[in-house]
Every structure is written in C-alpha cells, then in structure tokens.
Design an enzyme around this catalytic site. Structure first.
Site: not given
Ligand code: PLP
Length: 374
Positions: A182
C-alpha cells in the site's frame, strides 16, 4: 546472455526512521495498547482531514467494524462493487448480510452510481463503494440516497474527490489498509476514519473484545474482536506518514513514466491504461493496472513477462464469479458485463515509489515485444 535483475510487483519504502521507531518501542517495553496508537490515529486523521480515526489490525477489520457501526445486521443488503479485492464483500458476509453487486463504470472502474441506485431495495442497509486502484468513487452521487455509506479506501490513500474533500474525509466510516504493497505500510494494519464520535467509541470497544473505555480489565459489555494494531505497527505508521508526500509524489511520477512509455501500445494496439484524472478528482496512485488488448491471452502474456524478469499478475478477478459467491448466491457470468470484461483483461505491472525510469522502460519494452509477438 545478460541476466537481468527481476523487477518485483511492489516494494515498500522503509528506512532508518522506521528502524528507529521500532527500536524506540522495543526499548520502551510497551508493545501494545500504548501511546503510539492514539498518536498514529490523530496524525492520520489530521492528514486526511477526518474527525476521528481508529487503528485496526487490517483494512478488512476496518470495513467489518465500519459496517457494524452503521448498523448492518443479519439479513440486510449492502450494495457494493464486484470489481474489488474480495475483502470488501467478505466483510458484509461476516455479519450474515448480503453483498448485492452492481456493475462498474468502464472508465473509473468504480461502482456505477446508476447501477447502484437500481440495486437498492427496501432491505438495503448500506452502500459500500470501493475507491478501486486509488481512483475516487462517486460517493457524492451515492450520498443522494440518504443511506449509510461505508467506504473501502484501502487502496486510496492520497486520493481527493472533485469537490476538494480527501477520500475518507466525508464523514462516512472509511477503511484504509496498510498491507506491504500500500501507499503507506505497517506490514499489516488498517485505519477506520469517521465523522461520528459515537462510531469511534463503538469501534474502539469492538476492536478490543468489546471493552468499554471506563471499565476494568475484564469487564466487557458487548461482543468484540481482537482487531487491535500494535504500538510497533503504529510507530512504523507514524514514520511512514512523515514520508507520505514523497512516496505519493514518487508513485505519481512512476505512473507518468508508464503513461508515456505505453502511449503507442494504447493508441495503436488497444492497450487500456488507467483513466486520467477528470472532474477535479485526483487519484492516489496505488497500482498500475492495464487492460490487455481484446483477444490477447493474459496468462501467456504474464508468463512471457516473467521469462524476461518482469513480475505481473491478473488484478482483479470479479468477486461474484469466485466459487464461494457462486455457491452462496448462484452468480453466473454475464450478470455484470463491464466488471467481467475488465477483470478478464486486467494485469498489474510492477509499481512502487523506487521504480526507476529505466525499469519502467524495460517493462514497457517487454510488454511491447510480447504483444507484438501475440
Ligand atoms: C480494495 C481493498 N479492500 C480491502 C482490502 C483489505 O485490506 P487488508 O488486506 O489490510 O485486510 C484491500 C487490500 O488488500 C483492498 O485492496
């Protein structure tokens, strides 16, 4: 034959500031529930222009708590995008509610407000737009329905809506993600930004096993989760915030190099590049995803790129066509044609702040060779 160094898909920018921040926490002896958590929350909220922020263990955890905060319960419907990382729909399932998909806009790849409006029923409890690939979703159009909105801003740190409000700062609970690819990373982690103080109290309690702020160690007045973010992670987050402007600017510069290097493939061969900013919207650059020309074999393209040391991957598959969602709701190809076509053609190319112009040229030339041979 020269062996070229492999170009990875993503790589975080980490340096002495992050190392020192971690050491300071280790030496302090307070690794969790310490002062770095509120410090990171306040700095992040200030940066976004949001009122409150709660640090959580992942972007998914933030989405889950955001949905609970606006009252999503078993049997409710939540209108959302099928073109997203699976976590945005999964968070709805956690509450035994139903993600109701609506097709996307072919230019921004975000939820199409007209399709979303048509998907609203009397059971719709909330709308869950996703700012996909860092491009601001049309939240202002969705706000017209008067329904609660939870924003998936996991990919959109640094993005700004056409009306000048930063993505995540409209007052709706908005979840950011800090996984290693990110714009800002804490390894794993997330932040829920929100306008309501009541939501903040509830989220802070539910991320910590349902503990009320004024209660003793073992008194819990509601069901909660362990969605806490450690002081170690928050310290890294604070150091990353200090370099965020530079990292975002570097990402935007890399995107500019790609645009120039791929312009001919776009105009002559039908390669589709990420949309340019329009209407005052500003993308917070996260990934550089292209749609291959119609008819090109994506798997073969990815394999051919790998052979010359360029990593790439399909990004993203449509959620409604994943086995779980087909089994749960009987989804079939053809329901959301725009999302399905984009999902079939999309490939993420290497993209991170320290990617050099010569590496971008190498990726573009490799892609050109592969597509010319196809
Ligand atoms: C569009 C989107 N939603 C949700 C997530 C979930 O984030 P995390 O992996 O921090 O739980 C991500 C990231 O990977 C994402 O790209």
């Amino acid at each position: 034959m020269t062996i070229l160094e492999e170009i990875p898909l993503a790589r975080p920018v980490l340096g002495e500031a992050e190392e020192q921040a971690v050491l300071d926490v280790l030496r302090s002896g307070q690794l969790s529930l310490g002062p770095r958590v509120p410090a990171f929350e306040q700095a992040f909220a200030a940066r976004i222009g949001g009122v409150h922020a709660s640090a959580v263990s992942s972007g998914t955890a933030g989405l889950h708590l955001g949905l609970r905060a606006v009252g999503v319960e078993e049997g409710d419907e939540v209108v959302t995008s099928p073109f997203s990382f699976v976590a945005s729909a999964n968070a709805v399932l956690y509450e035994r509610a139903r993600p109701v998909f609506a097709d996307i806009d072919p230019v921004t790849l975000n939820l199409d407000p007209v399709a979303a409006a048509a998907a609203i029923t009397e059971r719709t409890r909330a709308l869950l737009p996703v700012h996909i690939f860092g491009y601001p979703a049309d939240v202002p159009a969705l706000e017209a329905h008067g329904l609660p909105i939870v924003e998936d801003a996991c990919e959109a740190l640094g993005a700004v809506h056409g009306d000048g409000v930063a993505v995540g700062a409209r007052g709706n609970p908005a979840a950011f993600g800090f996984y290693a690819n990110k714009q800002l990373t804490t390894g794993e982690g997330g932040m829920l930004v929100m306008g309501s103080g009541e939501h903040k109290v509830r989220v802070d309690s539910e991320r910590n096993q349902g503990r009320a702020p004024d209660m003793g160690w073992l008194d819990h007045d509601r069901l909660g989760f362990n969605y806490r973010l450690s002081d170690l992670a928050c310290a890294i987050g604070l150091a990353q915030l200090d370099r965020l402007d530079d990292m975002l600017a570097a990402r935007a510069q890399v995107a500019g190099w790609y645009r120039a290097a791929l312009a001919r493939l776009a105009s002559e061969r039908g390669l589709v590049l990420p949309c340019e900013d329009f209407g005052g919207d500003r993308r917070g650059w996260f990934v550089f995803v292209v749609q291959l020309p119609l008819g090109v074999d994506r798997d073969a393209t990815i394999m051919a790129l790998r052979e010359v040391g360029v990593q790439s991957k399909p990004y993203l598959p449509a959620i409604h066509l994943m086995s779980l969602y087909r089994e749960l709701y009987g989804h079939r190809p053809g329901e959301f044609p725009v999302a399905e076509e984009v999902a079939e053609r999309s490939v993420a190319l290497p993209f991170f702040p320290e990617l050099s112009e010569s590496q971008v040229t190498r990726v573009a030339e490799a892609l050109e060779r592969v597509l010319t041979a196809a």
